[in-house]
Enzyme design. Structure first.
Site, PDB file in Angstrom:
ATOM      1  N   ASP A 197     -18.611  39.367  24.509  1.00  0.00           N
ATOM      2  CA  ASP A 197     -18.463  37.929  24.245  1.00  0.00           C
ATOM      3  C   ASP A 197     -19.630  37.487  23.377  1.00  0.00           C
ATOM      4  OD1 ASP A 197     -18.145  35.036  26.487  1.00  0.00           O
ATOM      5  OD2 ASP A 197     -18.518  35.178  24.339  1.00  0.00           O
ATOM      6  N   ASN A 255     -13.321  26.455  11.254  1.00  0.00           N
ATOM      7  CA  ASN A 255     -12.389  26.019  10.209  1.00  0.00           C
ATOM      8  C   ASN A 255     -13.120  24.999   9.359  1.00  0.00           C
ATOM      9  OD1 ASN A 255     -11.908  23.237  11.310  1.00  0.00           O
ATOM     10  ND2 ASN A 255     -11.060  24.430  12.999  1.00  0.00           N
ATOM     11  N   GLY A 301     -10.034  30.042  19.893  1.00  0.00           N
ATOM     12  CA  GLY A 301     -10.667  31.335  19.616  1.00  0.00           C
ATOM     13  C   GLY A 301     -12.172  31.321  19.806  1.00  0.00           C
ATOM     14  N   VAL A 302     -12.844  32.019  18.898  1.00  0.00           N
ATOM     15  CA  VAL A 302     -14.310  32.132  19.052  1.00  0.00           C
ATOM     16  C   VAL A 302     -14.972  30.767  18.801  1.00  0.00           C
ATOM     17  CG1 VAL A 302     -14.880  32.837  16.675  1.00  0.00           C
ATOM     18  CG2 VAL A 302     -16.228  33.701  18.564  1.00  0.00           C
ATOM     19  N   ASP A 303     -14.362  29.956  17.936  1.00  0.00           N
ATOM     20  CA  ASP A 303     -14.866  28.594  17.684  1.00  0.00           C
ATOM     21  C   ASP A 303     -14.891  27.806  18.989  1.00  0.00           C
ATOM     22  OD1 ASP A 303     -13.760  26.032  15.260  1.00  0.00           O
ATOM     23  OD2 ASP A 303     -15.697  26.373  16.242  1.00  0.00           O
TER      24      ASP A 303
HETATM   25  N1  APR Z   1     -16.495  36.574  21.400  1.00  0.00           N
HETATM   26  C1  APR Z   1     -16.221  37.428  20.384  1.00  0.00           C
HETATM   27  N2  APR Z   1     -15.057  37.437  19.718  1.00  0.00           N
HETATM   28  C2  APR Z   1     -14.115  36.547  20.098  1.00  0.00           C
HETATM   29  C3  APR Z   1     -14.320  35.611  21.157  1.00  0.00           C
HETATM   30  C4  APR Z   1     -15.566  35.661  21.822  1.00  0.00           C
HETATM   31  N3  APR Z   1     -15.866  34.831  22.832  1.00  0.00           N
HETATM   32  N4  APR Z   1     -13.179  34.864  21.282  1.00  0.00           N
HETATM   33  C5  APR Z   1     -12.315  35.314  20.348  1.00  0.00           C
HETATM   34  N5  APR Z   1     -12.860  36.325  19.648  1.00  0.00           N
HETATM   35  C6  APR Z   1     -12.277  37.129  18.569  1.00  0.00           C
HETATM   36  C7  APR Z   1     -10.776  37.123  18.443  1.00  0.00           C
HETATM   37  O1  APR Z   1     -10.202  38.017  19.400  1.00  0.00           O
HETATM   38  C8  APR Z   1     -10.621  37.640  17.016  1.00  0.00           C
HETATM   39  O2  APR Z   1     -10.697  39.060  16.984  1.00  0.00           O
HETATM   40  O3  APR Z   1     -12.732  36.588  17.332  1.00  0.00           O
HETATM   41  C9  APR Z   1     -11.867  37.060  16.306  1.00  0.00           C
HETATM   42  C10 APR Z   1     -11.565  35.886  15.373  1.00  0.00           C
HETATM   43  O4  APR Z   1     -10.476  35.139  15.925  1.00  0.00           O
HETATM   44  P1  APR Z   1     -10.428  33.525  15.846  1.00  0.00           P
HETATM   45  O5  APR Z   1     -11.419  32.978  16.789  1.00  0.00           O
HETATM   46  O6  APR Z   1      -8.979  33.148  16.017  1.00  0.00           O
HETATM   47  O7  APR Z   1     -10.932  33.183  14.378  1.00  0.00           O
HETATM   48  P2  APR Z   1     -10.136  33.224  12.981  1.00  0.00           P
HETATM   49  O8  APR Z   1      -9.069  34.264  12.977  1.00  0.00           O
HETATM   50  O9  APR Z   1     -11.217  33.276  11.953  1.00  0.00           O
HETATM   51  O10 APR Z   1      -9.398  31.808  12.936  1.00  0.00           O
HETATM   52  C11 APR Z   1     -10.201  30.658  12.804  1.00  0.00           C
HETATM   53  O11 APR Z   1      -9.153  29.621  14.653  1.00  0.00           O
HETATM   54  O12 APR Z   1     -10.305  28.957  16.497  1.00  0.00           O
HETATM   55  C12 APR Z   1      -9.768  28.520  15.322  1.00  0.00           C
HETATM   56  O13 APR Z   1     -11.138  26.653  14.698  1.00  0.00           O
HETATM   57  C13 APR Z   1     -10.810  27.995  14.387  1.00  0.00           C
HETATM   58  O14 APR Z   1      -9.185  27.127  12.886  1.00  0.00           O
HETATM   59  C14 APR Z   1     -10.119  28.166  13.083  1.00  0.00           C
HETATM   60  C15 APR Z   1      -9.371  29.487  13.260  1.00  0.00           C
END
Ligand code: APR
Length: 179
Positions: free
Chosen positions: A9, A23, A31-33
């Site tokens: 994480d 974004n 997601g990670v955001d």
């Molecule tokens: N730690 C590490 N990696 C993570 C975590 C975490 N806590 N949570 C999710 N991930 C991984 C996901 O499994 C994926 O492999 O981060 C990677 C990127 O996924 P997203 O978070 O969906 O990011 P992205 O594909 O760049 O899309 C960005 O998603 O959350 C929204 O606001 C964000 O609109 C933007 C879009």
């Protein structure tokens, strides 16, 4: 510069800078955001809103990066970057590589010595983990070649063993440059 890949994480990593897959609005998401904002606390959103009010009225462009404090995270900074969205036809690898190089520029510029990255664009934004791993590793290696004393550690923090495996394979591949 050491480059490593771990499963875990990103919000609990003990590094100077954590990179957020944001974004363009910088106002949070899933997601990670979502995880980073939840762990950092409301101060992170307040800092992002301030960026929108001042230096980034139109939001952060895809491929660029900007830093804020890190609120309650162990890190000192969050570096927000906006990955290309394959669903919207943004499939140019140069945009994705720019997320990694611009994030390193910003982190190193602040004095960060250790940086954690998620697999930017490999989730909601629909890029394959293999493609993200290939371009992320190439971008970071290329950056290291031109910034010999840029940072000490780049850690890719992957949220699943499957994605970790793609980064491990990319890291095992031929290194760029003369190394
Ligand atoms: N730690 C590490 N990696 C993570 C975590 C975490 N806590 N949570 C999710 N991930 C991984 C996901 O499994 C994926 O492999 O981060 C990677 C990127 O996924 P997203 O978070 O969906 O990011 P992205 O594909 O760049 O899309 C960005 O998603 O959350 C929204 O606001 C964000 O609109 C933007 C879009």
């Amino acid at each position: 510069m050491r480059i490593e890949a771990v499963a875990g994480d990103i919000t609990v990593q003990d590094v100077d800078a954590v990179v957020n897959a944001a974004n363009s609005s910088l106002l949070g998401g899933g997601g990670v955001d979502g995880a980073i904002h939840a762990a950092a606390g409301t101060g992170l959103l307040a800092a992002c809103r301030e960026l929108r009010r001042t230096t980034l009225p139109d939001g952060l462009p895809t491929g660029d990066a900007v830093a804020t404090g890190a609120g309650r995270l162990r890190a000192r900074w969050v570096v927000h970057t906006v990955g290309p969205d394959a669903r919207a036809g943004q499939t140019d690898p140069a945009l994705l590589r720019s997320c990694f190089t611009r994030s390193l520029d910003v982190a190193a510029g602040l004095g960060a010595r250790t940086v954690a990255f998620p697999a930017v664009s490999a989730g909601v934004y629909g890029w394959s983990a293999d493609a993200v791993a290939e371009h992320a590793v190439a971008a970071v290696r290329g950056w290291a070649d031109t910034h010999p004393d840029g940072v000490d550690l780049v850690r890719f923090v992957l949220f699943s063993p499957r994605v970790l495996g793609t980064f491990e394979r990319a890291l095992a591949g031929p290194a760029s440059g003369s190394r």
